[in-house]
Design a protein around this motif. Structure first.
Motif, PDB file in Angstrom:
ATOM      1  N   THR A  46       0.751  -1.188  -0.059  1.00 41.57           N
ATOM      2  CA  THR A  46       0.076   0.160  -0.071  1.00 41.57           C
ATOM      3  C   THR A  46       1.036   1.286  -0.112  1.00 41.57           C
ATOM      4  OG1 THR A  46      -0.208  -0.188   2.425  1.00 41.57           O
ATOM      5  CG2 THR A  46      -1.854  -1.275   1.113  1.00 41.57           C
ATOM      6  N   GLY A  47       2.060   1.153  -0.336  1.00 40.65           N
ATOM      7  CA  GLY A  47       3.167   2.088  -0.336  1.00 40.65           C
ATOM      8  C   GLY A  47       4.415   2.015   0.705  1.00 40.65           C
ATOM      9  N   PRO A  48       5.431   2.367   0.994  1.00 44.48           N
ATOM     10  CA  PRO A  48       5.649   3.559   0.018  1.00 44.48           C
ATOM     11  C   PRO A  48       5.967   2.885  -1.284  1.00 44.48           C
ATOM     12  CG  PRO A  48       7.439   3.206   1.767  1.00 44.48           C
ATOM     13  CD  PRO A  48       6.234   2.638   2.065  1.00 44.48           C
ATOM     14  N   TYR A  49       6.083   3.771  -2.287  1.00 51.20           N
ATOM     15  CA  TYR A  49       6.731   3.325  -3.723  1.00 51.20           C
ATOM     16  C   TYR A  49       7.313   4.618  -4.395  1.00 51.20           C
ATOM     17  CZ  TYR A  49       2.477   5.077  -5.481  1.00 51.20           C
ATOM     18  OH  TYR A  49       1.170   5.579  -6.240  1.00 51.20           O
ATOM     19  N   ALA A  50       7.914   4.389  -5.466  1.00 52.05           N
ATOM     20  CA  ALA A  50       8.264   5.418  -6.414  1.00 52.05           C
ATOM     21  C   ALA A  50       8.410   5.017  -7.848  1.00 52.05           C
ATOM     22  CB  ALA A  50      10.012   5.747  -5.906  1.00 52.05           C
ATOM     23  N   THR A  51       8.069   5.781  -8.555  1.00 54.29           N
ATOM     24  CA  THR A  51       8.051   5.459 -10.135  1.00 54.29           C
ATOM     25  C   THR A  51       9.390   6.115 -10.876  1.00 54.29           C
ATOM     26  OG1 THR A  51       5.707   5.371 -10.074  1.00 54.29           O
ATOM     27  CG2 THR A  51       6.840   5.564 -12.181  1.00 54.29           C
ATOM     28  N   ALA A  52      10.044   5.289 -11.782  1.00 53.98           N
ATOM     29  CA  ALA A  52      11.058   5.962 -12.358  1.00 53.98           C
ATOM     30  C   ALA A  52      10.808   5.421 -13.882  1.00 53.98           C
ATOM     31  CB  ALA A  52      12.340   5.380 -11.929  1.00 53.98           C
ATOM     32  N   LEU A  53      11.831   6.049 -14.603  1.00 51.45           N
ATOM     33  CA  LEU A  53      11.888   5.515 -16.358  1.00 51.45           C
ATOM     34  C   LEU A  53      12.695   4.327 -16.079  1.00 51.45           C
ATOM     35  CD1 LEU A  53      12.224   8.962 -18.306  1.00 51.45           C
ATOM     36  CD2 LEU A  53      10.592   7.299 -18.437  1.00 51.45           C
ATOM     37  N   LYS A  54      12.290   3.255 -16.851  1.00 49.21           N
ATOM     38  CA  LYS A  54      13.078   1.992 -17.216  1.00 49.21           C
ATOM     39  C   LYS A  54      14.414   2.424 -17.531  1.00 49.21           C
ATOM     40  CE  LYS A  54      12.861  -2.626 -19.014  1.00 49.21           C
ATOM     41  NZ  LYS A  54      14.245  -2.830 -19.006  1.00 49.21           N
ATOM     42  N   SER A  55      14.403   3.124 -18.733  1.00 48.64           N
ATOM     43  CA  SER A  55      15.735   3.590 -19.349  1.00 48.64           C
ATOM     44  C   SER A  55      16.854   4.262 -18.236  1.00 48.64           C
ATOM     45  CB  SER A  55      15.617   4.399 -20.439  1.00 48.64           C
ATOM     46  OG  SER A  55      14.953   5.628 -20.036  1.00 48.64           O
TER      47      SER A  55
END
Length: 100
Positions: A46-55
């Protein structure tokens, strides 16, 4: 027409923060509330999380290790263990985190 990867790139440019993994910088969108529970191979997230570019993740000199002994990522002065990574879109990846 703007696709999902373009939206992620624009969001990272406008709202992303710089995180540090093993001395390297990675731009992420973060959601640091909530918790993640790792039980065997199952993850209740349910968190925490982060989103990034795969590249951007692939471009790091460090291959990110996940799990109970995963790499530490520092976001906004807070340290998190990277429990797992899953694709979010063709160009995105979600980093599931646990605060250390």
């Amino acid at each position: 027409m703007i696709d999902g990867s373009e939206i992620l790139k624009l969001a990272l440019a406008d709202f992303g923060v710089d995180a540090t993994v093993n001395g390297e910088t990675l731009r992420v969108l973060d959601d640091l509330d909530g918790e993640t529970v790792l039980s065997g191979d199952m993850i209740d997230h349910t968190g925490p999380y982060a989103t990034a570019l795969k590249s951007a993740v692939d471009a790091l000199a460090t291959t990110i290790v996940t799990g109970n002994n995963g790499h530490i990522i520092t976001i906004s002065g807070r340290a998190f263990r990277i429990l797992s990574m899953l694709p979010d879109s063709p160009d995105g990846v979600i980093l599931f985190l646990e605060e250390t």
